[in-house]
Design a protein around this motif. Structure first.
Motif, PDB file in Angstrom:
ATOM      1  N   ARG A   1      28.110  20.050  -4.617  1.00 22.76           N
ATOM      2  CA  ARG A   1      28.465  22.100  -5.153  1.00 22.76           C
ATOM      3  C   ARG A   1      27.693  22.767  -4.389  1.00 22.76           C
ATOM      4  O   ARG A   1      28.509  23.974  -3.805  1.00 22.76           O
ATOM      5  CB  ARG A   1      27.455  21.549  -6.138  1.00 22.76           C
ATOM      6  N   ALA A   2      26.914  22.772  -3.507  1.00 24.25           N
ATOM      7  CA  ALA A   2      26.251  23.386  -2.045  1.00 24.25           C
ATOM      8  C   ALA A   2      26.890  23.781  -1.330  1.00 24.25           C
ATOM      9  O   ALA A   2      27.254  24.722  -0.539  1.00 24.25           O
ATOM     10  CB  ALA A   2      24.858  23.640  -2.078  1.00 24.25           C
ATOM     11  N   PHE A   3      27.297  21.629  -0.722  1.00 21.53           N
ATOM     12  CA  PHE A   3      28.053  22.531   0.240  1.00 21.53           C
ATOM     13  C   PHE A   3      29.199  23.309   0.189  1.00 21.53           C
ATOM     14  O   PHE A   3      30.093  24.122   1.601  1.00 21.53           O
ATOM     15  CB  PHE A   3      29.067  20.983   1.034  1.00 21.53           C
ATOM     16  N   ILE A   4      30.428  23.106  -0.869  1.00 16.60           N
ATOM     17  CA  ILE A   4      31.332  24.312  -1.076  1.00 16.60           C
ATOM     18  C   ILE A   4      31.187  25.335  -1.001  1.00 16.60           C
ATOM     19  O   ILE A   4      31.215  26.031  -0.355  1.00 16.60           O
ATOM     20  CB  ILE A   4      31.981  23.254  -2.830  1.00 16.60           C
ATOM     21  N   SER A   5      30.293  25.580  -2.452  1.00 17.67           N
ATOM     22  CA  SER A   5      29.807  27.026  -2.726  1.00 17.67           C
ATOM     23  C   SER A   5      29.744  27.471  -0.908  1.00 17.67           C
ATOM     24  O   SER A   5      29.495  28.978  -1.023  1.00 17.67           O
ATOM     25  CB  SER A   5      28.330  27.107  -3.363  1.00 17.67           C
ATOM     26  N   ASN A   6      29.149  27.180  -0.144  1.00 19.99           N
ATOM     27  CA  ASN A   6      28.367  28.159   1.630  1.00 19.99           C
ATOM     28  C   ASN A   6      29.001  27.340   2.286  1.00 19.99           C
ATOM     29  O   ASN A   6      28.668  27.681   3.155  1.00 19.99           O
ATOM     30  CB  ASN A   6      26.857  27.436   1.324  1.00 19.99           C
ATOM     31  N   GLY A   7      30.391  27.385   2.112  1.00 17.68           N
ATOM     32  CA  GLY A   7      31.279  27.079   3.103  1.00 17.68           C
ATOM     33  C   GLY A   7      31.052  26.163   4.410  1.00 17.68           C
ATOM     34  O   GLY A   7      31.069  26.930   5.166  1.00 17.68           O
ATOM     35  N   LEU A   8      30.936  25.230   4.010  1.00 19.05           N
ATOM     36  CA  LEU A   8      30.053  24.521   5.286  1.00 19.05           C
ATOM     37  C   LEU A   8      30.491  23.241   5.953  1.00 19.05           C
ATOM     38  O   LEU A   8      29.969  22.265   6.740  1.00 19.05           O
ATOM     39  CB  LEU A   8      28.678  23.826   4.189  1.00 19.05           C
ATOM     40  N   GLN A   9      31.924  23.286   5.655  1.00 20.59           N
ATOM     41  CA  GLN A   9      33.035  22.661   6.420  1.00 20.59           C
ATOM     42  C   GLN A   9      33.327  22.976   7.464  1.00 20.59           C
ATOM     43  O   GLN A   9      33.146  21.908   8.233  1.00 20.59           O
ATOM     44  CB  GLN A   9      34.619  23.112   5.560  1.00 20.59           C
ATOM     45  N   GLN A  10      32.936  24.406   8.136  1.00 20.71           N
ATOM     46  CA  GLN A  10      32.575  24.097   9.364  1.00 20.71           C
ATOM     47  C   GLN A  10      31.149  23.018  10.127  1.00 20.71           C
ATOM     48  O   GLN A  10      31.478  23.753  11.340  1.00 20.71           O
ATOM     49  CB  GLN A  10      32.115  25.323  10.084  1.00 20.71           C
ATOM     50  N   HIS A  11      30.460  23.007   9.660  1.00 22.40           N
ATOM     51  CA  HIS A  11      28.965  22.960   9.656  1.00 22.40           C
ATOM     52  C   HIS A  11      28.785  20.825  10.325  1.00 22.40           C
ATOM     53  O   HIS A  11      27.557  20.402   9.870  1.00 22.40           O
ATOM     54  CB  HIS A  11      28.231  22.953   9.169  1.00 22.40           C
ATOM     55  N   VAL A  12      30.011  20.245   9.386  1.00 16.94           N
ATOM     56  CA  VAL A  12      30.211  18.488   9.553  1.00 16.94           C
ATOM     57  C   VAL A  12      30.442  18.223  10.751  1.00 16.94           C
ATOM     58  O   VAL A  12      30.159  18.506  11.796  1.00 16.94           O
ATOM     59  CB  VAL A  12      31.265  18.095   9.022  1.00 16.94           C
ATOM     60  N   PRO A  13      29.295  16.693  11.067  1.00  9.15           N
ATOM     61  CA  PRO A  13      28.680  16.137  10.051  1.00  9.15           C
ATOM     62  C   PRO A  13      27.976  17.102   8.855  1.00  9.15           C
ATOM     63  O   PRO A  13      26.805  17.216  10.052  1.00  9.15           O
ATOM     64  CB  PRO A  13      28.264  15.103  10.280  1.00  9.15           C
ATOM     65  N   PHE A  14      27.787  17.208   8.269  1.00  6.77           N
ATOM     66  CA  PHE A  14      26.702  18.045   7.558  1.00  6.77           C
ATOM     67  C   PHE A  14      25.196  16.835   6.925  1.00  6.77           C
ATOM     68  O   PHE A  14      25.541  16.054   6.362  1.00  6.77           O
ATOM     69  CB  PHE A  14      26.703  19.294   6.127  1.00  6.77           C
ATOM     70  N   LYS A  15      23.905  16.899   7.088  1.00 10.69           N
ATOM     71  CA  LYS A  15      22.737  16.028   7.404  1.00 10.69           C
ATOM     72  C   LYS A  15      22.254  16.631   6.666  1.00 10.69           C
ATOM     73  O   LYS A  15      21.438  17.461   7.179  1.00 10.69           O
ATOM     74  CB  LYS A  15      22.413  15.276   8.746  1.00 10.69           C
ATOM     75  N   ALA A  16      21.592  16.326   5.612  1.00 16.66           N
ATOM     76  CA  ALA A  16      20.119  16.575   4.771  1.00 16.66           C
ATOM     77  C   ALA A  16      19.328  16.266   4.137  1.00 16.66           C
ATOM     78  O   ALA A  16      19.743  14.968   3.753  1.00 16.66           O
ATOM     79  CB  ALA A  16      21.206  17.909   3.305  1.00 16.66           C
ATOM     80  N   PHE A  17      18.222  16.402   3.604  1.00 19.07           N
ATOM     81  CA  PHE A  17      17.107  15.286   3.350  1.00 19.07           C
ATOM     82  C   PHE A  17      16.805  16.546   2.263  1.00 19.07           C
ATOM     83  O   PHE A  17      16.480  17.708   2.395  1.00 19.07           O
ATOM     84  CB  PHE A  17      16.149  15.298   4.411  1.00 19.07           C
ATOM     85  N   ALA A  18      16.126  16.084   0.753  1.00 21.48           N
ATOM     86  CA  ALA A  18      15.897  16.903   0.148  1.00 21.48           C
ATOM     87  C   ALA A  18      14.140  16.033  -1.183  1.00 21.48           C
ATOM     88  O   ALA A  18      15.231  14.428  -0.871  1.00 21.48           O
ATOM     89  CB  ALA A  18      17.340  17.669  -0.219  1.00 21.48           C
ATOM     90  N   TRP A  19      14.247  16.674  -1.536  1.00 23.81           N
ATOM     91  CA  TRP A  19      13.284  15.550  -2.906  1.00 23.81           C
ATOM     92  C   TRP A  19      12.902  16.670  -3.679  1.00 23.81           C
ATOM     93  O   TRP A  19      13.349  17.786  -4.196  1.00 23.81           O
ATOM     94  CB  TRP A  19      12.176  15.179  -1.867  1.00 23.81           C
ATOM     95  N   GLY A  20      12.438  16.035  -5.025  1.00 27.78           N
ATOM     96  CA  GLY A  20      12.260  16.603  -5.632  1.00 27.78           C
ATOM     97  C   GLY A  20      12.449  16.152  -7.584  1.00 27.78           C
ATOM     98  O   GLY A  20      12.867  15.259  -7.138  1.00 27.78           O
ATOM     99  N   PRO A  21      11.969  17.037  -8.522  1.00 28.40           N
ATOM    100  CA  PRO A  21      12.597  16.679  -9.784  1.00 28.40           C
ATOM    101  C   PRO A  21      13.662  16.422 -10.366  1.00 28.40           C
ATOM    102  O   PRO A  21      14.321  16.700  -9.512  1.00 28.40           O
ATOM    103  CB  PRO A  21      11.649  17.774 -11.080  1.00 28.40           C
ATOM    104  N   MET A  22      13.834  15.199 -11.167  1.00 32.74           N
ATOM    105  CA  MET A  22      14.764  14.832 -12.127  1.00 32.74           C
ATOM    106  C   MET A  22      15.077  14.327 -12.876  1.00 32.74           C
ATOM    107  O   MET A  22      13.860  14.457 -13.480  1.00 32.74           O
ATOM    108  CB  MET A  22      15.480  13.375 -10.836  1.00 32.74           C
ATOM    109  N   PHE A  23      16.216  14.898 -13.883  1.00 34.23           N
ATOM    110  CA  PHE A  23      15.830  14.717 -15.537  1.00 34.23           C
ATOM    111  C   PHE A  23      16.399  13.822 -16.633  1.00 34.23           C
ATOM    112  O   PHE A  23      17.740  13.709 -16.049  1.00 34.23           O
ATOM    113  CB  PHE A  23      15.674  15.991 -16.230  1.00 34.23           C
ATOM    114  N   ARG A  24      16.460  12.582 -16.760  1.00 30.76           N
ATOM    115  CA  ARG A  24      17.158  12.181 -17.306  1.00 30.76           C
ATOM    116  C   ARG A  24      16.735  11.357 -18.847  1.00 30.76           C
ATOM    117  O   ARG A  24      15.610  11.329 -18.905  1.00 30.76           O
ATOM    118  CB  ARG A  24      17.618  10.760 -17.193  1.00 30.76           C
ATOM    119  N   TYR A  25      17.132  11.630 -19.630  1.00 29.29           N
ATOM    120  CA  TYR A  25      16.757  11.006 -21.225  1.00 29.29           C
ATOM    121  C   TYR A  25      16.758   9.669 -21.199  1.00 29.29           C
ATOM    122  O   TYR A  25      18.191   9.107 -21.890  1.00 29.29           O
ATOM    123  CB  TYR A  25      17.322  12.410 -22.112  1.00 29.29           C
ATOM    124  N   GLU A  26      15.864   8.820 -21.462  1.00 28.65           N
ATOM    125  CA  GLU A  26      15.784   7.124 -21.191  1.00 28.65           C
ATOM    126  C   GLU A  26      14.664   6.660 -21.686  1.00 28.65           C
ATOM    127  O   GLU A  26      13.816   7.738 -22.243  1.00 28.65           O
ATOM    128  CB  GLU A  26      15.879   6.522 -19.531  1.00 28.65           C
TER     129      GLU A  26
END
Ligand code: ATP
Ligand code: MG
Length: 412
Positions: free
Chosen positions: A89-114
Motif C-alpha cells: 500500500r505504501a509503495f502505491i501511495s508514495n508513487g515508488l514505481q520509479q524506484h524498483v526494485p524497492f527493497k525494504a526491511f521492517a519490523w514491528g508488532p502484528m495483531f491476530r485474534y488467535e
C-alpha cells in the motif's frame, strides 16, 4: 479485585527478554543491510480494505483473526496482521514505481485474534523483508538468502529446514484449481464447514487447512507439479538452482501452500521441530498479483516475515549488556563530585550507575548485582588528595587513581 493482567494473548517484554528480542531485530537489520535492504515502517493500522483486498476474504486471517473496528469518524480500521499489505500500500501511495526494485526491511508488532499458546500470541512481532518490482527468480533466491543469513547469524540455521514449493503462475493455477475442485468435490461430506466454503471460493486454501479431517483428505489430493506450465516449471527450477549455487540446502515440499491469497510461484517456510506445533519460524513467497489487486500498476513482488517471539525461543540467550561503572560517594561533599564525574563519564560513553542513596555497603552490593565492571569510591580523603579509589569488581583488585586519569582508566 482480581490481579491486574495484560489482555489475553499479549505479554510484557521485560528488560531481560527485550535484550534477546532486540538482538534478533538488530541481527536481522544488519544482515538485511548487507544485501541492500533499507529499513522502513508503515502505520500499525490501515483501512480494513487494505488487508481484506490483499489477503483474501477466505484466508484465516481475514475471516477470523483481524482486529477491526470503526474509529470515531466511522472509518473501518484494522490493526495490521502482517506487513506485506501495508508495505505494498505504501509503495502505491508514495508513487515508488520509479524506484524498483524497492527493497525494504521492517519490523514491528502484528495483531491476530488467535488461540494463544506457546509461540502464538494475539500481539506478536515480525521481522519482514520485501522486494517490489523484481520478477526474476534471482530475487526469490536473494530474499531466501537474507533469511538464511539472519538465521545463521542467530546461530539457529541448523535447527531449521527450508521447505520450498511453487504455486505456479495464474495459468498453471487454472488447471490445478479444477483438479482440486474435482477431487475435493468428490468428498464434500468429509470436508470441514470452512473447507466447503473454500471449495467454491478458493480450493487451494483447503491444502492449508488445520482441520484433521481435511488434512486426511489433503494427503491424497493432486499435486500442482502436474499442472505447471513450462514457464512456471522453469521458474521453479531456476530458484532451486540459485539456492543450490548459494549453498542453501532445501527440501521441496509439494504440499506447502501459504495461507494468503496473493502468492504465485515460490512459496517457502523455514520450519523447526523444536517449537512443537508452532514450527514455522519464517515464511513467505512471491506475490506478483498483489500490487494490482490493491489498485496499483501490475508489479511483481516477493517477501517473507519471521516471528520474533519464535526466533527468540529458538536462539540462545545473549551475553548481558556492556558493563558499566558504579560511582560510590561517601559523604555529602563527595556526592557533588560523584555527580560531576558521572556526567563526564557518560559524555565519554561510559555507562554509569549512581545509586540514589544508602550506605557504601548497600551500594557495593547493588553494583555487584547489576554486573558493574568497576566501582569508583570517592570519600573526603580521596577528595582532599584529588584521587579516587577504583575497585575491579571481578578481580577485587583496588587501585588509587588520580582524578585526571580516571576517564582513560575507566574507558579501558
Ligand atoms: P501459522 O501457520 O503458525 O499460523 P501463518 O502462516 O499464519 O503461521 P504468517 O502469516 O506466514 O504465519 O506469518 C509469518 C510468521 O509470523 C510465522 O511463521 C510465525 O513465525 C509468525 N507468526 C504468525 N502468527 C503468529 C502469532 N499469532 N504469534 C506469534 N508468531 C506468529
Ligand atoms: Mg496463522
Amino acid at each position: 479485585m482480581a490481579q491486574l493482567q495484560p489482555v489475553r494473548g499479549t505479554h510484557d517484554i521485560l528488560p531481560e527478554e527485550y535484550a534477546r528480542f532486540r538482538h534478533v531485530v538488530d541481527t536481522a537489520r544488519h544482515a538485511a543491510q548487507l544485501f541492500g535492504y533499507r529499513e522502513m515502517a508503515t502505520p500499525i493500522f490501515e483501512f480494513t480494505d487494505v488487508f481484506a483486498r490483499s489477503m483474501g476474504e477466505t484466508s484465516d486471517v481475514v475471516s477470523k483473526e483481524m482486529y477491526s473496528f470503526a474509529d470515531k469518524g466511522g472509518e473501518e480500521i484494522t490493526l495490521r496482521p502482517e506487513y506485506t499489505a501495508g508495505i505494498c500500500r505504501a509503495f502505491i501511495s508514495n508513487g515508488l514505481q520509479q524506484h524498483v526494485p524497492f527493497k525494504a526491511f521492517a519490523w514491528g508488532p502484528m495483531f491476530r485474534y488467535e488461540r494463544p499458546q506457546k509461540g502464538r500470541q494475539r500481539q506478536f512481532h515480525q521481522i519482514d523483508i520485501e522486494v517490489i518490482g523484481a520478477a526474476e527468480p534471482q530475487a526469490d533466491v536473494e530474499v531466501i538468502s537474507v533469511a538464511a543469513e539472519i538465521l545463521r547469524r542467530l546461530g539457529i540455521l541448523d535447527k531449521c529446514v527450508l521447505e520450498l514449493n511453487t504455486l505456479g503462475d495464474p495459468e498453471s493455477r487454472i488447471g490445478y484449481r479444477k483438479a482440486l475442485v474435482d477431487y475435493f468435490g468428490g468428498h464434500v461430506d468429509r470436508l470441514s464447514e470452512d473447507s466447503r466454503r473454500r471449495l467454491e471460493k478458493n480450493p487451494l486454501r483447503i491444502l492449508d487447512s488445520k482441520d484433521e479431517g481435511d488434512r486426511a483428505l489433503v494427503a491424497n489430493a493432486p499435486l500442482i507439479e502436474e499442472y505447471l506450465t513450462p514457464a512456471a516449471r522453469d521458474f521453479f527450477r531456476a530458484v532451486q538452482d540459485g539456492l543450490g549455487a548459494a549453498g542453501i540446502p532445501l527440501k521441496v515440499s509439494p504440499r506447502l501452500v501459504r495461507g494468503l491469497d496473493y502468492y504465485t510461484h515460490t512459496a517457502f517456510e523455514f520450519t523447526t521441530d523444536m517449537l512443537g506445533a508452532q514450527g514455522t519460524v519464517l515464511a513467505g513467497g512471491r506475490y506478483d498479483g498483489l500490487i494490482e489487486q490493491l489498485g496499483g500498476k501490475p508489479t511483481p513482488g516477493i517477501g517473507w516475515a519471521g516471528g520474533i517471539e519464535r526466533l527468540v525461543l529458538l536462539s540462545n540467550p545473549q551475553p548481558a549488556a556492556p558493563h558499566s561503572v558504579a560511582i560510590i560517594p561517601i559523604g555529602p561533599a563527595a556526592e557533588a563530585e560523584a555527580a560531576k564525574l558521572a556526567a563526564e563519564l557518560r559524555r565519554a560513553d561510559v555507562a554509569v550507575e549512581l545509586a540514589y542513596g544508602g550506605n557504601a555497603g548497600k551500594r557495593f552490593k547493588r553494583a555487584d548485582k547489576l554486573g558493574c565492571a568497576a566501582a569508583v569510591v570517592i570519600g573526603d580523603d580521596e577528595l582532599a588528595k584529588g584521587v579516587a579509589k577504583v575497585k575491579d569488581l571481578k578481580s577485587g583488585e583496588e587501585t588509587t587513581v588520580p582524578r585526571g586519569e580516571l576517564l582513560s582508566k575507566l574507558k579501558a
